[in-house]
Design a protein around this motif. Structure first.
Motif, PDB file in Angstrom:
ATOM      1  N   GLY A 277       0.658  -1.210   0.377  1.00  0.00           N
ATOM      2  CA  GLY A 277       0.203  -0.266   0.277  1.00  0.00           C
ATOM      3  C   GLY A 277       0.531   1.551  -0.094  1.00  0.00           C
ATOM      4  N   HIS A 278       2.043   0.773   0.050  1.00  0.00           N
ATOM      5  CA  HIS A 278       3.161   2.286   0.286  1.00  0.00           C
ATOM      6  C   HIS A 278       4.495   2.036  -0.375  1.00  0.00           C
ATOM      7  N   MET A 279       5.369   3.438  -0.462  1.00  0.00           N
ATOM      8  CA  MET A 279       6.234   3.327  -1.456  1.00  0.00           C
ATOM      9  C   MET A 279       7.639   2.924   0.121  1.00  0.00           C
ATOM     10  N   THR A 280       6.946   2.675   1.441  1.00  0.00           N
ATOM     11  CA  THR A 280       7.957   2.068   2.139  1.00  0.00           C
ATOM     12  C   THR A 280       7.853   0.401   1.978  1.00  0.00           C
ATOM     13  N   SER A 281       8.632  -0.489   1.541  1.00  0.00           N
ATOM     14  CA  SER A 281       8.483  -1.447   1.742  1.00  0.00           C
ATOM     15  C   SER A 281       9.739  -2.505   1.520  1.00  0.00           C
ATOM     16  N   ALA A 282      10.430  -3.419   1.368  1.00  0.00           N
ATOM     17  CA  ALA A 282      10.968  -4.456   2.158  1.00  0.00           C
ATOM     18  C   ALA A 282      12.732  -3.760   1.555  1.00  0.00           C
ATOM     19  N   ILE A 283      13.500  -4.065   2.148  1.00  0.00           N
ATOM     20  CA  ILE A 283      14.723  -3.493   1.702  1.00  0.00           C
ATOM     21  C   ILE A 283      15.952  -5.192   2.242  1.00  0.00           C
ATOM     22  N   PRO A 284      16.482  -4.930   0.752  1.00  0.00           N
ATOM     23  CA  PRO A 284      16.910  -6.174   0.346  1.00  0.00           C
ATOM     24  C   PRO A 284      18.696  -6.876   1.899  1.00  0.00           C
TER      25      PRO A 284
ATOM     26  N   VAL B  59       7.111  15.795 -12.554  1.00  0.00           N
ATOM     27  CA  VAL B  59       6.790  14.869 -11.813  1.00  0.00           C
ATOM     28  C   VAL B  59       7.020  14.082 -12.780  1.00  0.00           C
ATOM     29  N   ALA B  60       7.887  12.353 -12.025  1.00  0.00           N
ATOM     30  CA  ALA B  60       8.043  11.666 -12.590  1.00  0.00           C
ATOM     31  C   ALA B  60       7.564  10.437 -11.723  1.00  0.00           C
ATOM     32  N   GLY B  61       6.545   9.988 -11.457  1.00  0.00           N
ATOM     33  CA  GLY B  61       6.233   9.354 -10.754  1.00  0.00           C
ATOM     34  C   GLY B  61       5.619   9.890  -9.811  1.00  0.00           C
ATOM     35  N   THR B  62       3.883   9.565 -10.017  1.00  0.00           N
ATOM     36  CA  THR B  62       3.096  10.709  -9.027  1.00  0.00           C
ATOM     37  C   THR B  62       2.798  10.189  -7.542  1.00  0.00           C
ATOM     38  N   THR B  63       2.903  10.763  -6.702  1.00  0.00           N
ATOM     39  CA  THR B  63       2.657   9.520  -5.475  1.00  0.00           C
ATOM     40  C   THR B  63       1.106   8.946  -5.183  1.00  0.00           C
ATOM     41  N   GLU B  64       0.251   9.162  -5.595  1.00  0.00           N
ATOM     42  CA  GLU B  64      -0.992   8.817  -5.422  1.00  0.00           C
ATOM     43  C   GLU B  64      -1.115   7.856  -7.093  1.00  0.00           C
ATOM     44  N   THR B  65      -0.653   7.707  -8.032  1.00  0.00           N
ATOM     45  CA  THR B  65      -0.619   6.891  -9.128  1.00  0.00           C
ATOM     46  C   THR B  65       0.143   6.769 -10.113  1.00  0.00           C
ATOM     47  N   GLY B  66       0.946   7.176 -10.215  1.00  0.00           N
ATOM     48  CA  GLY B  66       2.772   6.748 -10.375  1.00  0.00           C
ATOM     49  C   GLY B  66       2.811   7.322 -11.875  1.00  0.00           C
ATOM     50  N   HIS B  67       2.335   8.487 -11.772  1.00  0.00           N
ATOM     51  CA  HIS B  67       2.077   9.306 -13.664  1.00  0.00           C
ATOM     52  C   HIS B  67       3.385   9.384 -13.744  1.00  0.00           C
ATOM     53  N   VAL B  68       3.574  10.190 -15.081  1.00  0.00           N
ATOM     54  CA  VAL B  68       4.791  10.442 -15.249  1.00  0.00           C
ATOM     55  C   VAL B  68       3.964  11.677 -16.424  1.00  0.00           C
ATOM     56  N   ASP B  69       4.785  13.302 -15.770  1.00  0.00           N
ATOM     57  CA  ASP B  69       4.957  13.837 -16.298  1.00  0.00           C
ATOM     58  C   ASP B  69       5.025  13.803 -17.707  1.00  0.00           C
TER      59      ASP B  69
ATOM     60  N   ASN C  34       4.589   1.299 -11.482  1.00  0.00           N
ATOM     61  CA  ASN C  34       4.435  -0.104 -10.398  1.00  0.00           C
ATOM     62  C   ASN C  34       3.738   0.480  -9.628  1.00  0.00           C
ATOM     63  N   LEU C  35       2.470   1.651  -9.852  1.00  0.00           N
ATOM     64  CA  LEU C  35       1.362   2.295  -9.353  1.00  0.00           C
ATOM     65  C   LEU C  35      -0.077   1.493  -9.850  1.00  0.00           C
ATOM     66  N   LEU C  36      -0.137   1.439  -8.874  1.00  0.00           N
ATOM     67  CA  LEU C  36      -2.397   1.666  -9.872  1.00  0.00           C
ATOM     68  C   LEU C  36      -3.548   1.906  -9.024  1.00  0.00           C
TER      69      LEU C  36
ATOM     70  N   VAL D  43       0.712  -0.014  -4.544  1.00  0.00           N
ATOM     71  CA  VAL D  43       2.568   0.478  -4.945  1.00  0.00           C
ATOM     72  C   VAL D  43       3.143  -1.106  -5.257  1.00  0.00           C
ATOM     73  N   LEU D  44       3.409  -1.439  -6.180  1.00  0.00           N
ATOM     74  CA  LEU D  44       4.286  -3.165  -6.344  1.00  0.00           C
ATOM     75  C   LEU D  44       5.520  -2.874  -6.262  1.00  0.00           C
ATOM     76  N   ALA D  45       6.633  -2.639  -5.273  1.00  0.00           N
ATOM     77  CA  ALA D  45       8.082  -2.790  -5.129  1.00  0.00           C
ATOM     78  C   ALA D  45       8.523  -3.479  -4.668  1.00  0.00           C
ATOM     79  N   ASN D  46       7.486  -4.124  -4.254  1.00  0.00           N
ATOM     80  CA  ASN D  46       8.101  -5.804  -3.605  1.00  0.00           C
ATOM     81  C   ASN D  46       8.631  -6.943  -4.290  1.00  0.00           C
ATOM     82  N   PRO D  47       9.819  -7.259  -4.386  1.00  0.00           N
ATOM     83  CA  PRO D  47      10.144  -8.311  -5.735  1.00  0.00           C
ATOM     84  C   PRO D  47       9.063  -9.279  -5.464  1.00  0.00           C
TER      85      PRO D  47
END
Ligand SMILES: Cc1ncc(COP(=O)(O)O)c(C=O)c1O
Length: 550
Positions: free
Chosen positions: A97-104, A278-288, A437-439, A507-511
């Motif tokens: 759900g958020h931009m804070t995710s797993a770290i290696p 904005v390169a990757g908006t917080t809410e939807t991940g779109h790039v201007d 990687n956001l939707l 937010v799909l950041a965790n592999p």
């Protein structure tokens, strides 16, 4: 919980500063368990059910300072029971759900080195090798952003990467300070010294506006810009109301409206400090459309700042790099290392195309950050800072460009797959197509979907309101159950008469997040929604649908 008190003595002090606790102490055991199996340790100790914040607060009400020391083992026990147990399992593959995710995993032992050394990168006298290391990390990321532009070749980087007077960028605690730093430089360069005026950093904003003939100072960004830009406008003396919000088309800045707003601002004699893409908006991940924005910036001579806090690492991917075309034309770009560079929280960067840009904020002092020194603190907003660049260095080297490329490709690919699953279902609606990687999406039972299709804008607003209630309650229930987590946000949906709607945000950041987990998340949400539709939420939605019938 009362802690066993130790005796305040020189002996105790000596022990906590020097000798590690015995091998059988709680602390040593925790240390071993963490080193052996961090993921397992966290899973065992984090309790996933949500507890009311008010209940949590009860453990933290004491305001008087403990007079006597307690044993470290006692404090460790307290932390495990009251803090670790009630923390958030951000590393869980079902926490999307958020931009804070797993770290290696390797970050953990390496972070210990950073903490044990306790370097302070404000000045070389307290950081030594950490100073050139930080400059190198900034150089590598600078090259990632700008390195394909003419002139940004080996010779350029050899000249600037370890330059003692100038810098390619600055390191800081995160995206907020990074955005502030970019706009700080933009402001100081615009309100530069001229006859009778010593520059905004010396004489202030009012004198600067007078000297340069402006009635206002503004920054432009699309309505999807991050709220840290508002804070920047506040801190820099521009005022939050002078963050000019530009319309969007499909969540990306509308270039025609940008041009219109620039003309309006010029007409009211506003100095345009910067325009932000904005390169990757917080809410939807779109790039201007960064390239088109760069055209506008060049045409009007405006500082072009790109907020790449989330999306800049997309540049690692050969496949998706073109999405950010034009970023290399920006005057400043921010990257949050604690987002898609996968380092622990507390690391951001601002990069400047012009190695002289940071001269406009240079600060020197007598006892540290002396003129002519290599001290990083000459150009940073913050003073004392940890050696976090070390962990970015480690990430860049242990994963390599190809490793980051895989992470980016996996995340974006997975977002595309998830979008397809949602679109193929008859009770979920994809509300924004993923670009990175956001939707976002929401639950809409098929009967409500049919009503929405034929409803007038007025009737649709009622249905959308009821659906927003449903989304909010599903999200809260899911969060409280603690098995899976997606966040929620609210914005206007162009496909629904631009009515504001609450939607799930992923937010799909965790592999390690698999297709199966994504399916389970939808199943859980579907079940919760069905239960809720049996009650008051369902009645509200049914009434809205009935009222929509002609
Ligand atoms: C696009 C964007 N910019 C800036 C920020 C602020 O970053 P931080 O929270 O690291 O200060 C965020 C945070 O999510 C963001 O998404």
């Amino acid at each position: 919980m009362t802690q066993k008190r130790a005796e305040a003595s020189l002996e105790h002090l000596r022990r906590v500063f020097t000798v590690p606790e015995g091998d059988d102490s709680t602390l040593a055991r925790i240390d071993r368990e963490i080193s052996r199996n961090l993921a397992g340790f966290l899973k065992d100790h984090i309790v996933s059910e949500e507890r009311e914040p008010a209940k949590l607060e009860r453990d933290f009400m004491e305001s008087s300072m403990p007079e006597d020391p307690c044993f470290v083992s006692e404090e460790a026990r307290f932390l495990l029971e009251k803090v670790v147990a009630q923390s958030v399992h951000t590393a869980s593959p079902a926490f999307i759900g958020h931009m804070t995710s797993a770290i290696p995993y390797f970050m953990l032992p390496l972070a210990k080195i950073m903490i044990a050394l306790n370097q302070n990168t404000v000045k070389i006298e307290t950081s030594k090798a950490f100073t050139p290391l930080e400059s190198q990390v900034l150089g590598i990321l600078h090259r990632l952003v700008y390195g394909r532009s003419p002139g940004f070749n080996d010779g350029f980087y050899r000249k600037w990467i370890q330059n003692r007077d100038h810098a390619l960028g600055v390191f800081c605690s995160g995206g907020t300070v990074a955005n502030l730093t970019g706009l700080w430089v933009a402001r100081n360069r615009m309100l530069a010294p001229r006859e009778g005026f010593a520059g905004v950093s010396e004489d202030g904003v009012i004198a600067g506006m007078r000297a340069w003939g402006f009635d206002h100072l503004v920054v432009l960004v699309s309505k999807r810009g991050h709220y840290s830009l508002k804070k920047s406008c506040d801190v820099l003396g521009l005022g939050k109301r002078n963050l000019v919000v530009v319309d969007t088309i499909n969540h990306r800045i509308d270039i025609a409206d940008l041009r219109r707003k620039i003309a309006e601002q010029k007409a009211r004699r506003a100095g345009i400090i910067a325009m932000v893409g904005v390169a990757g908006t917080t809410e939807t991940g779109h790039v201007d459309p960064l390239d088109e924005m760069a055209d506008v910036a060049t045409e009007h001579g405006i500082h072009f700042h790109v907020d790449g806090a989330w999306g800049a690492p997309t540049l690692f991917s050969e496949r998706y790099r073109p999405l950010l075309k034009g970023i290399e034309r920006a005057d400043s770009v921010i990257v949050d290392a604690h987002k898609q560079l996968y380092v622990p929280v507390g690391a951001g960067m601002t990069l400047f195309k012009d190695p002289l840009a940071l001269d406009s904020v240079e600060q020197t002092a007598q006892y540290i950050i002396r003129k002519g020194s290599r001290d990083l603190g000459k150009h940073t907003l913050e003073g004392t800072r940890p050696g976090m660049a070390m962990l970015v260095h480690s990430g860049l080297h242990v994963l390599g460009r190809k490793g980051y490329e895989m992470l980016i490709d996996l995340g974006i690919g997975k977002a595309g797959q998830f979008a397809k699953i949602i679109q193929a279902s008859d009770d979920f609606e994809l509300t924004t197509e993923p670009e990175l990687n956001l939707l976002t999406y929401r639950y809409v039972p098929d009967w409500a979907r049919d009503c929405l299709k034929s409803a007038s804008p007025h009737a649709a607003a009622r249905i959308n309101d009821a659906l927003s209630d449903l989304t909010e309650q599903v999200q809260k229930t899911e969060r409280a159950r603690g098995k899976t987590f997606v966040s929620r946000t609210r914005f206007e949906l162009p496909q629904h008469h631009s009515q504001p709607c609450t939607v799930f945000r992923v937010v799909l950041a965790n592999p390690l997040t698999t297709r199966q987990i994504l399916g389970e998340i939808l199943d859980e949400q579907r079940q919760i929604a069905k239960d809720l539709l049996d009650g008051a939420t369902g009645r509200k939605l049914r009434a809205a649908c009935a009222a929509a019938k002609p």
